[in-house]
Scaffold this motif. Structure first.
Motif, mmCIF file in Angstrom:
data_model
loop_
_atom_site.group_PDB
_atom_site.id
_atom_site.type_symbol
_atom_site.label_atom_id
_atom_site.label_comp_id
_atom_site.label_asym_id
_atom_site.label_seq_id
_atom_site.Cartn_x
_atom_site.Cartn_y
_atom_site.Cartn_z
ATOM 1 N N ARG A 117 0.829 -1.211 0.000
ATOM 2 C CA ARG A 117 0.000 0.000 0.000
ATOM 3 C C ARG A 117 0.865 1.263 0.000
ATOM 4 N NH1 ARG A 117 -3.737 -1.063 -2.450
ATOM 5 N NH2 ARG A 117 -5.472 -2.265 -1.726
ATOM 6 N N ALA A 118 2.017 1.214 0.677
ATOM 7 C CA ALA A 118 2.919 2.363 0.691
ATOM 8 C C ALA A 118 3.525 2.595 -0.693
ATOM 9 C CB ALA A 118 4.025 2.159 1.722
ATOM 10 N N LEU A 119 3.758 1.512 -1.427
ATOM 11 C CA LEU A 119 4.357 1.615 -2.763
ATOM 12 C C LEU A 119 3.337 1.951 -3.841
ATOM 13 C CD1 LEU A 119 6.650 -1.541 -2.561
ATOM 14 C CD2 LEU A 119 7.413 0.845 -2.574
ATOM 15 N N GLN A 120 2.166 1.328 -3.755
ATOM 16 C CA GLN A 120 1.138 1.508 -4.786
ATOM 17 C C GLN A 120 -0.239 1.463 -4.117
ATOM 18 O OE1 GLN A 120 1.627 -1.091 -8.177
ATOM 19 N NE2 GLN A 120 -0.327 -0.499 -9.046
ATOM 20 N N PRO A 121 -0.710 2.598 -3.628
ATOM 21 C CA PRO A 121 -1.940 2.633 -2.832
ATOM 22 C C PRO A 121 -3.194 2.116 -3.535
ATOM 23 C CG PRO A 121 -0.759 4.722 -2.679
ATOM 24 C CD PRO A 121 -0.071 3.909 -3.721
ATOM 25 N N ALA A 122 -3.251 2.204 -4.846
ATOM 26 C CA ALA A 122 -4.501 1.868 -5.532
ATOM 27 C C ALA A 122 -4.578 0.437 -6.063
ATOM 28 C CB ALA A 122 -4.723 2.840 -6.697
ATOM 29 N N ILE A 123 -3.519 -0.368 -5.918
ATOM 30 C CA ILE A 123 -3.593 -1.732 -6.472
ATOM 31 C C ILE A 123 -4.645 -2.543 -5.719
ATOM 32 C CG2 ILE A 123 -1.734 -2.655 -5.022
ATOM 33 C CD1 ILE A 123 -1.056 -4.463 -7.517
ATOM 34 N N PRO A 124 -5.504 -3.253 -6.461
ATOM 35 C CA PRO A 124 -6.475 -4.119 -5.791
ATOM 36 C C PRO A 124 -5.767 -5.309 -5.139
ATOM 37 C CG PRO A 124 -7.040 -3.817 -8.116
ATOM 38 C CD PRO A 124 -5.697 -3.219 -7.901
ATOM 39 N N ILE A 125 -6.074 -5.546 -3.870
ATOM 40 C CA ILE A 125 -5.517 -6.680 -3.133
ATOM 41 C C ILE A 125 -6.675 -7.562 -2.687
ATOM 42 C CG2 ILE A 125 -4.254 -7.416 -1.079
ATOM 43 C CD1 ILE A 125 -2.757 -4.730 -1.186
ATOM 44 N N VAL A 126 -6.558 -8.862 -3.016
ATOM 45 C CA VAL A 126 -7.524 -9.862 -2.562
ATOM 46 C C VAL A 126 -6.817 -10.696 -1.505
ATOM 47 C CG1 VAL A 126 -8.960 -11.832 -3.204
ATOM 48 C CG2 VAL A 126 -8.626 -9.949 -4.834
ATOM 49 N N VAL A 127 -7.323 -10.674 -0.282
ATOM 50 C CA VAL A 127 -6.735 -11.485 0.778
ATOM 51 C C VAL A 127 -7.439 -12.836 0.816
ATOM 52 C CG1 VAL A 127 -5.846 -9.626 2.223
ATOM 53 C CG2 VAL A 127 -8.200 -10.386 2.527
ATOM 54 N N ILE A 128 -6.649 -13.863 1.123
ATOM 55 C CA ILE A 128 -7.177 -15.219 1.210
ATOM 56 C C ILE A 128 -6.686 -15.843 2.512
ATOM 57 C CG2 ILE A 128 -7.493 -15.627 -1.254
ATOM 58 C CD1 ILE A 128 -4.775 -16.903 -1.399
ATOM 59 N N SER A 129 -7.515 -16.707 3.092
ATOM 60 C CA SER A 129 -7.121 -17.372 4.327
ATOM 61 C C SER A 129 -7.931 -18.635 4.519
ATOM 62 C CB SER A 129 -7.323 -16.454 5.529
ATOM 63 O OG SER A 129 -6.955 -17.129 6.720
ATOM 64 N N GLY A 130 -7.303 -19.606 5.127
ATOM 65 C CA GLY A 130 -7.984 -20.845 5.471
ATOM 66 C C GLY A 130 -8.389 -20.888 6.925
ATOM 67 N N ARG A 131 -8.104 -19.844 7.680
ATOM 68 C CA ARG A 131 -8.473 -19.812 9.092
ATOM 69 C C ARG A 131 -9.980 -19.688 9.242
ATOM 70 N NH1 ARG A 131 -4.170 -18.339 12.958
ATOM 71 N NH2 ARG A 131 -2.367 -19.297 12.003
ATOM 72 N N SER A 132 -10.472 -20.210 10.317
ATOM 73 C CA SER A 132 -11.902 -20.187 10.606
ATOM 74 C C SER A 132 -12.408 -18.756 10.767
ATOM 75 C CB SER A 132 -12.174 -20.955 11.892
ATOM 76 O OG SER A 132 -13.508 -20.768 12.304
ATOM 77 N N SER A 186 -13.307 -2.544 -11.244
ATOM 78 C CA SER A 186 -13.333 -1.422 -10.301
ATOM 79 C C SER A 186 -12.049 -0.616 -10.367
ATOM 80 C CB SER A 186 -13.534 -1.925 -8.873
ATOM 81 O OG SER A 186 -14.816 -2.468 -8.727
ATOM 82 N N ALA A 187 -10.929 -1.288 -10.516
ATOM 83 C CA ALA A 187 -9.635 -0.593 -10.561
ATOM 84 C C ALA A 187 -9.520 0.286 -11.799
ATOM 85 C CB ALA A 187 -8.494 -1.594 -10.530
ATOM 86 N N GLN A 188 -10.147 -0.120 -12.895
ATOM 87 C CA GLN A 188 -10.092 0.659 -14.130
ATOM 88 C C GLN A 188 -10.979 1.897 -14.044
ATOM 89 O OE1 GLN A 188 -11.191 -2.125 -17.150
ATOM 90 N NE2 GLN A 188 -9.217 -3.155 -17.137
ATOM 91 N N SER A 189 -12.059 1.813 -13.281
ATOM 92 C CA SER A 189 -13.022 2.909 -13.267
ATOM 93 C C SER A 189 -12.841 3.897 -12.118
ATOM 94 C CB SER A 189 -14.449 2.352 -13.247
ATOM 95 O OG SER A 189 -14.650 1.590 -12.085
ATOM 96 N N SER A 190 -12.254 3.452 -11.001
ATOM 97 C CA SER A 190 -12.129 4.333 -9.844
ATOM 98 C C SER A 190 -11.180 3.726 -8.824
ATOM 99 C CB SER A 190 -13.505 4.534 -9.210
ATOM 100 O OG SER A 190 -13.983 3.307 -8.707
ATOM 101 N N PRO A 191 -10.896 4.464 -7.751
ATOM 102 C CA PRO A 191 -10.109 3.867 -6.669
ATOM 103 C C PRO A 191 -10.838 2.633 -6.140
ATOM 104 C CG PRO A 191 -10.324 6.227 -6.340
ATOM 105 C CD PRO A 191 -11.219 5.854 -7.496
ATOM 106 N N PRO A 192 -10.108 1.605 -5.712
ATOM 107 C CA PRO A 192 -10.738 0.328 -5.359
ATOM 108 C C PRO A 192 -11.616 0.394 -4.113
ATOM 109 C CG PRO A 192 -8.403 0.274 -4.841
ATOM 110 C CD PRO A 192 -8.667 1.570 -5.538
ATOM 111 N N PRO A 193 -12.908 0.086 -4.269
ATOM 112 C CA PRO A 193 -13.775 -0.046 -3.092
ATOM 113 C C PRO A 193 -13.636 -1.445 -2.524
ATOM 114 C CG PRO A 193 -15.053 -0.426 -5.052
ATOM 115 C CD PRO A 193 -13.652 -0.083 -5.511
ATOM 116 N N HIS A 194 -14.174 -1.666 -1.342
ATOM 117 C CA HIS A 194 -14.200 -3.026 -0.780
ATOM 118 C C HIS A 194 -15.253 -3.835 -1.536
ATOM 119 C CE1 HIS A 194 -14.455 -6.439 1.807
ATOM 120 N NE2 HIS A 194 -15.737 -6.202 1.959
#
Length: 142
Positions: free
Chosen positions: A68-83, A126-134
């Motif tokens: 986020r410090a390097l590229q604030p607008a890149i879309p990030i998808v977090v993944i997890s196997g935790r409950s 979303s990234a193409q049209s505007s800053p990334p929403p959740h």
């Protein structure tokens, strides 16, 4: 199509996501931990980042902070196997926490192929049209 970075310490998850994305026409790069992922991110241009929350060394939340410090607008998808079971004695909902810290979407492992591909499409659109929403994708499942 998009240039996508996957940062996950599980080789089976890496392979699954990579195959799904490559079959959809995307270019994919894979890193096995946060430090390697951050080094790849710093040296390349990516359109989307898949980031596992729990990895040895630099975890996903710390990696996301650096990204986020390097590229604030890149879309990030977090993944997890935790409950994510709502329970007084359960650990915090790390997927929800990560979206509050800057991820635009989250997927609970195991996830369905169609849920992953739909998430990618929504994030890139979303990234193409505007800053990334959740983007709320639910918990996936089988």
């Amino acid at each position: 199509m998009a240039n996508i970075l996957i940062v996950d310490d599980d080789p089976a998850v890496q392979l699954t996501i990579r195959l799904l994305l490559e079959r959809a026409g995307h270019r994919v790069t894979v890193a096995g931990d946060g430090s390697k992922g951050l080094a790849l991110f710093e040296g390349n241009r990516f359109d989307l980042l898949f980031l596992d929350i729990f990895m040895p060394g630099m975890d996903g939340l710390e990696t996301m902070r650096h990204v986020r410090a390097l590229q604030p607008a890149i879309p990030i998808v977090v993944i997890s196997g935790r409950s994510i079971t709502p329970d007084d004695f359960a650990e915090p909902d790390f997927l929800k926490m990560a979206t509050k810290l800057g991820a635009v979407a989250s997927l609970q492992k195991p996830f369905r192929a169609d849920a992953l591909l739909a998430t990618v499409d929504r994030c890139l659109t979303s990234a193409q049209s505007s800053p990334p929403p959740h983007i709320d994708t639910g918990t996936g499942g089988r």
